[in-house]
Write a protein that holds these residues in place. Sequence first.
Motif, PDB file in Angstrom:
ATOM      1  N   MET A 105      -2.436   2.488   2.823  1.00 37.81           N
ATOM      2  CA  MET A 105      -3.737   2.316   3.465  1.00 37.81           C
ATOM      3  C   MET A 105      -3.604   1.318   4.620  1.00 37.81           C
ATOM      4  O   MET A 105      -2.920   0.316   4.499  1.00 37.81           O
ATOM      5  CB  MET A 105      -4.737   1.795   2.431  1.00 37.81           C
ATOM      6  CG  MET A 105      -6.166   1.823   2.914  1.00 37.81           C
ATOM      7  SD  MET A 105      -7.318   1.166   1.663  1.00 37.81           S
ATOM      8  CE  MET A 105      -7.133  -0.586   1.912  1.00 37.81           C
ATOM      9  N   LYS A 106      -4.267   1.646   5.729  1.00 35.14           N
ATOM     10  CA  LYS A 106      -4.228   0.768   6.896  1.00 35.14           C
ATOM     11  C   LYS A 106      -5.647   0.317   7.226  1.00 35.14           C
ATOM     12  O   LYS A 106      -6.619   0.986   6.896  1.00 35.14           O
ATOM     13  CB  LYS A 106      -3.636   1.487   8.115  1.00 35.14           C
ATOM     14  CG  LYS A 106      -2.243   2.062   7.890  1.00 35.14           C
ATOM     15  CD  LYS A 106      -1.185   0.994   7.750  1.00 35.14           C
ATOM     16  CE  LYS A 106       0.171   1.612   7.470  1.00 35.14           C
ATOM     17  NZ  LYS A 106       1.104   0.649   6.890  1.00 35.14           N
ATOM     18  N   ALA A 107      -5.745  -0.816   7.907  1.00 35.20           N
ATOM     19  CA  ALA A 107      -7.048  -1.322   8.342  1.00 35.20           C
ATOM     20  C   ALA A 107      -7.064  -1.422   9.869  1.00 35.20           C
ATOM     21  O   ALA A 107      -6.033  -1.688  10.483  1.00 35.20           O
ATOM     22  CB  ALA A 107      -7.313  -2.697   7.731  1.00 35.20           C
ATOM     23  N   ASP A 115       1.387  -1.791   3.087  1.00 32.51           N
ATOM     24  CA  ASP A 115       0.000  -1.393   2.819  1.00 32.51           C
ATOM     25  C   ASP A 115      -0.943  -2.538   3.131  1.00 32.51           C
ATOM     26  O   ASP A 115      -0.583  -3.709   2.966  1.00 32.51           O
ATOM     27  CB  ASP A 115      -0.173  -1.053   1.328  1.00 32.51           C
ATOM     28  CG  ASP A 115       0.149   0.397   1.044  1.00 32.51           C
ATOM     29  OD1 ASP A 115       0.409   1.150   2.004  1.00 32.51           O
ATOM     30  OD2 ASP A 115       0.133   0.763  -0.142  1.00 32.51           O
ATOM     31  N   HIS A 116      -2.153  -2.179   3.539  1.00 34.56           N
ATOM     32  CA  HIS A 116      -3.149  -3.227   3.773  1.00 34.56           C
ATOM     33  C   HIS A 116      -3.807  -3.617   2.458  1.00 34.56           C
ATOM     34  O   HIS A 116      -4.707  -2.942   1.967  1.00 34.56           O
ATOM     35  CB  HIS A 116      -4.221  -2.774   4.769  1.00 34.56           C
ATOM     36  CG  HIS A 116      -5.175  -3.876   5.110  1.00 34.56           C
ATOM     37  ND1 HIS A 116      -4.923  -4.804   6.097  1.00 34.56           N
ATOM     38  CD2 HIS A 116      -6.351  -4.242   4.550  1.00 34.56           C
ATOM     39  CE1 HIS A 116      -5.917  -5.666   6.147  1.00 34.56           C
ATOM     40  NE2 HIS A 116      -6.792  -5.354   5.216  1.00 34.56           N
ATOM     41  N   LYS A 117      -3.290  -4.681   1.863  1.00 33.72           N
ATOM     42  CA  LYS A 117      -3.901  -5.263   0.675  1.00 33.72           C
ATOM     43  C   LYS A 117      -4.003  -6.757   0.936  1.00 33.72           C
ATOM     44  O   LYS A 117      -3.206  -7.304   1.702  1.00 33.72           O
ATOM     45  CB  LYS A 117      -3.075  -4.969  -0.574  1.00 33.72           C
ATOM     46  CG  LYS A 117      -3.088  -3.458  -0.898  1.00 33.72           C
ATOM     47  CD  LYS A 117      -2.345  -3.090  -2.157  1.00 33.72           C
ATOM     48  CE  LYS A 117      -2.469  -1.582  -2.381  1.00 33.72           C
ATOM     49  NZ  LYS A 117      -1.621  -1.115  -3.483  1.00 33.72           N
ATOM     50  N   THR A 118      -4.986  -7.378   0.309  1.00 36.54           N
ATOM     51  CA  THR A 118      -5.242  -8.781   0.652  1.00 36.54           C
ATOM     52  C   THR A 118      -4.861  -9.771  -0.449  1.00 36.54           C
ATOM     53  O   THR A 118      -4.696 -10.955  -0.177  1.00 36.54           O
ATOM     54  CB  THR A 118      -6.730  -8.982   1.009  1.00 36.54           C
ATOM     55  OG1 THR A 118      -7.527  -8.608  -0.122  1.00 36.54           O
ATOM     56  CG2 THR A 118      -7.109  -8.139   2.217  1.00 36.54           C
ATOM     57  N   GLU A 119      -4.723  -9.279  -1.680  1.00 35.05           N
ATOM     58  CA  GLU A 119      -4.395 -10.170  -2.797  1.00 35.05           C
ATOM     59  C   GLU A 119      -3.258  -9.549  -3.617  1.00 35.05           C
ATOM     60  O   GLU A 119      -3.215  -8.327  -3.797  1.00 35.05           O
ATOM     61  CB  GLU A 119      -5.610 -10.387  -3.714  1.00 35.05           C
ATOM     62  CG  GLU A 119      -6.886 -10.815  -2.999  1.00 35.05           C
ATOM     63  CD  GLU A 119      -6.793 -12.167  -2.310  1.00 35.05           C
ATOM     64  OE1 GLU A 119      -5.913 -12.982  -2.671  1.00 35.05           O
ATOM     65  OE2 GLU A 119      -7.604 -12.408  -1.391  1.00 35.05           O
TER      66      GLU A 119
END
Length: 137
Positions: free
Chosen positions: A1-3, A45-49
């Motif tokens: 997934m991308k942001a 991947d776009h993950k934040t945590e």
Amino acid sequence: MKADNCRYCSKGTDLAEIVADLEVSTLYITKDQTYKGRCILALNDHKTELFQLDPGELQAFSRDMTRAAKALYETFQPGKINYAAFGDTYPHIHFHLVPKYEGGPEWGSQFNMPLNQAKFVTKAELEESIQAIKSRL
Ligand SMILES: [Zn+2]
């Protein structure tokens, strides 16, 4: 997934150059070399945590981090490596891998980013470091 508008999703190279694509992440070297060999390891991947990674992805990211840190250690022979993750400015999982040297900046203390004292190196110097790290990955 991308942001959208994410430096790490778009693999922007304004502040850092890509060293290598690893298993689930990308290794960059920062153009600011206040800490010689300072790199950033960013998840693809776009993950934040970290808890958002599935177990397999977390293990692969750990392998990438270990592999990158060992290459930095062998290339630059620092006294210690700092592993720093914040994500306040760019909330996409990335770790600063920061070689620290006895007598160098913040030796015996935590890494910080003194942007007003950035030490930018030439493209040739950066390329030399990239090749040295890649040869040890
Ligand atoms: Zn992102």
